[in-house]
Design a protein around this motif. Sequence first.
Motif, PDB file in Angstrom:
ATOM      1  N   HIS A 377       0.761  -1.494   0.168  1.00 51.60           N
ATOM      2  CA  HIS A 377       0.365   0.131   0.233  1.00 51.60           C
ATOM      3  C   HIS A 377       0.633   1.323   0.473  1.00 51.60           C
ATOM      4  N   PRO A 378       0.776   2.376  -0.609  1.00 51.04           N
ATOM      5  CA  PRO A 378       1.682   3.463  -0.752  1.00 51.04           C
ATOM      6  C   PRO A 378       1.143   4.697   0.572  1.00 51.04           C
ATOM      7  N   GLN A 379       2.412   4.742   1.518  1.00 52.54           N
ATOM      8  CA  GLN A 379       2.019   5.510   2.336  1.00 52.54           C
ATOM      9  C   GLN A 379       3.595   6.544   1.668  1.00 52.54           C
ATOM     10  N   ARG A 380       2.132   7.659   2.171  1.00 49.34           N
ATOM     11  CA  ARG A 380       3.251   9.225   2.022  1.00 49.34           C
ATOM     12  C   ARG A 380       4.022   9.289   3.789  1.00 49.34           C
ATOM     13  N   TRP A 381       5.521  10.306   3.400  1.00 50.35           N
ATOM     14  CA  TRP A 381       5.641  10.303   4.323  1.00 50.35           C
ATOM     15  C   TRP A 381       6.153  11.720   3.889  1.00 50.35           C
ATOM     16  N   TYR A 382       4.755  12.557   4.810  1.00 49.58           N
ATOM     17  CA  TYR A 382       5.496  14.120   4.599  1.00 49.58           C
ATOM     18  C   TYR A 382       6.469  14.850   4.519  1.00 49.58           C
ATOM     19  N   LEU A 383       7.062  15.461   3.760  1.00 50.48           N
ATOM     20  CA  LEU A 383       8.451  16.673   4.091  1.00 50.48           C
ATOM     21  C   LEU A 383       7.821  17.945   5.388  1.00 50.48           C
ATOM     22  N   ASN A 384       8.766  18.165   6.089  1.00 47.10           N
ATOM     23  CA  ASN A 384       8.062  19.266   7.129  1.00 47.10           C
ATOM     24  C   ASN A 384      10.069  20.648   6.820  1.00 47.10           C
ATOM     25  N   ALA A 399       5.304  26.103   5.362  1.00 50.92           N
ATOM     26  CA  ALA A 399       7.333  26.194   5.415  1.00 50.92           C
ATOM     27  C   ALA A 399       7.980  26.261   3.878  1.00 50.92           C
ATOM     28  N   LYS A 400       8.936  26.524   3.422  1.00 53.01           N
ATOM     29  CA  LYS A 400       9.959  27.206   2.693  1.00 53.01           C
ATOM     30  C   LYS A 400      11.456  26.438   3.080  1.00 53.01           C
ATOM     31  N   ARG A 401      12.275  26.273   2.309  1.00 55.90           N
ATOM     32  CA  ARG A 401      13.491  26.507   2.327  1.00 55.90           C
ATOM     33  C   ARG A 401      13.748  26.390   1.528  1.00 55.90           C
ATOM     34  N   TRP A 432       7.022  20.657  -3.882  1.00 52.91           N
ATOM     35  CA  TRP A 432       6.604  21.636  -5.051  1.00 52.91           C
ATOM     36  C   TRP A 432       7.722  22.617  -4.429  1.00 52.91           C
ATOM     37  N   VAL A 433       8.438  23.316  -5.734  1.00 54.26           N
ATOM     38  CA  VAL A 433       9.817  23.556  -5.861  1.00 54.26           C
ATOM     39  C   VAL A 433       9.791  24.968  -6.733  1.00 54.26           C
ATOM     40  N   SER A 434      10.331  25.884  -6.467  1.00 49.18           N
ATOM     41  CA  SER A 434      10.418  27.060  -7.468  1.00 49.18           C
ATOM     42  C   SER A 434      12.059  27.295  -7.399  1.00 49.18           C
ATOM     43  N   ALA A 579       8.740  23.907  -0.553  1.00 49.44           N
ATOM     44  CA  ALA A 579       7.653  24.670  -0.245  1.00 49.44           C
ATOM     45  C   ALA A 579       6.917  23.001   0.324  1.00 49.44           C
ATOM     46  N   THR A 580       6.748  23.418   1.787  1.00 51.33           N
ATOM     47  CA  THR A 580       6.095  21.817   2.796  1.00 51.33           C
ATOM     48  C   THR A 580       4.323  21.934   2.975  1.00 51.33           C
ATOM     49  N   GLY A 581       4.052  21.596   3.465  1.00 53.95           N
ATOM     50  CA  GLY A 581       2.759  21.501   3.933  1.00 53.95           C
ATOM     51  C   GLY A 581       1.759  22.420   3.722  1.00 53.95           C
TER      52      GLY A 581
END
Length: 596
Positions: A377-384, A399-401, A432-434, A579-581
């Motif tokens: 099963h696909p499991q998401r690991w969210y970045l912070n 948040a952004k880094r 999500w990137v810029s 970007a995260t969240g």
Amino acid sequence: MRLTTFLTLAVTLALAEPSIAEPVASGVAGMAFDHDVPVIMTDGLQLRVNIYRPEKSGRYPVLMLMGPYGKDTSMADAPAYKTSWAKLIAKYPDLCKKSSCRYIRFEAPDPERWVANGYIVVHADVRGAGASPGVLDPFSPRETEDYATLIAWAAHQPWSSGKVGLLGTSFQAINQYQVAALHPQGLAAILPWEGAFDQYREIGYYGGLINVAWEYWWTHQVVPNQNGNAGTPLVDSISGGKDTGAPLPPDALKQNRIDPVASFAKHPFDDAYYQQRTPNGTQIVTPMLAIANWTDWSTEGYRAAASKQKWLRIQTGDHLTPFYSEEAFALQKRFFDHFLKGAPNGWEEEPRVAVQVRRPDGTAWRPASAWPLPGTHPQRWYLNAETGSMSTAPVSVVAKRSYPGSGEGLTFTSAPFEQETEFTGPIGARLWVSSSTKDMDIFAAVRLIDPQGRDVTFMGNSDPNVPLGLGYLRVSQRAEDPAKSTEYVPFHPHLGSEPMTPGEFYPTDVEFSEPTSIVIPKGYRLALTIQGKDFGYGPHANIAHARDYDLPNSDNSGLFFAAHPNRDPAIYGGTDTLATGGAQASYLLLPHVTAR
């Protein structure tokens, strides 16, 4: 070439006199050896093949391969293969007690062992390589047509049972997929051992980034064996001289070869060049046993093929030694005995899928009924981005880094696992990137960290120290085809470029080159590194075992080097931001195995 043309060709070949060459004493009891046999192609050019066959007359099934490395080049003596040979003998010190090893060639089966088991082995030099004249153009339609011609020819020789199987690794696995789609008469089974399928996404470009690792392959392993290369360091192990034909002047040699990386650079998108070289999977109906590796290459041929009788094995290990193991020979023999000899050996009862599941301290094989594995099963690991962490809990705060595109990038680390957990299957990542410029490249690495904080690395196909997974994407080529994408694996058509607006955020789905497998013990952590340059373990990396320098550029992981003029630092060395969240949730998608 159309199927009807090959059928006509097969009939013509069947009525023609067989090609003849002076037999050479093989030095092996019970094995006859026909050296440099000429075979006429559809355009009149003659390719050269070696035929290894039982001395006892009769009709035998044929195993065939066609490659650029020299059908007469000893692996033990050639400069480009000495390291591979040393590893092979170190791993299997009794290998040359089972045969003379006189006829083992790079990435090719040992003909002595197959002849002793009632097979004929035919090994051909591709057009433009070794004793075969012509233009050397790897994986070209002309080369594939030659292969189909050879298969039809072999099926109609007086020593042939009429059934031909294909066996070989890497190059000699890739071209199996290509030729099987043409349905040459006599082809009864294929066994592509760790071969790529998609010429754009698995060979020329990874995620839209050109792969210049092929320059080393081309310069050191292929060009030295070019037909007409009088200055080759390679020695014909049969005659002791050169087996590259009549000498050609340097200008003629250059005109007679087509540099693949130069061709890739001329074709940055998935155009007709690659589409002519990538098989139509719906046309591959031959019984097949596909062998893949967790690091280069590939489940794609298995997934794409329409064969109703197809099996998949995904293994770990280096590029060459597993192919020559006793277990591998037994597996290969059972498969071909069934489909080429009709042996009632129970092959049909073999599990359709088997995977070599990795642990930090070893591996174990597991059978399965399908790929991806049932019970996954696909499991998401969210970045912070605020904390540099990742977890299965969604992140609500945006948040952004930022990081320099030419620098070390960002790393997100999980908490220590509280219980043993398995991930086996495809990997995905939504980021999500810029960028401060009009484009950026994403290099992603999924890593395993032990309780002491050290990277746990694994033996890869082409590198002795690889992480759990590597992903790539040129963001200007982020467009997707939803009809061809899955939850894990995005399908980027790579038909053109859509520049970024500096400072604007874009959702991107990163292409991971291969699936992964790992059972994570309690106390270990996962990490995801995102950067704008090749990922690799340098000489001072904090890893759990000694660094083994094996590649020319040993700071890179896997069979991919991105250093190329098309990576203009003014564009790809800008400031990149993740970007995260919230509505810009970035996450790693892992295949969680919930039932074993």
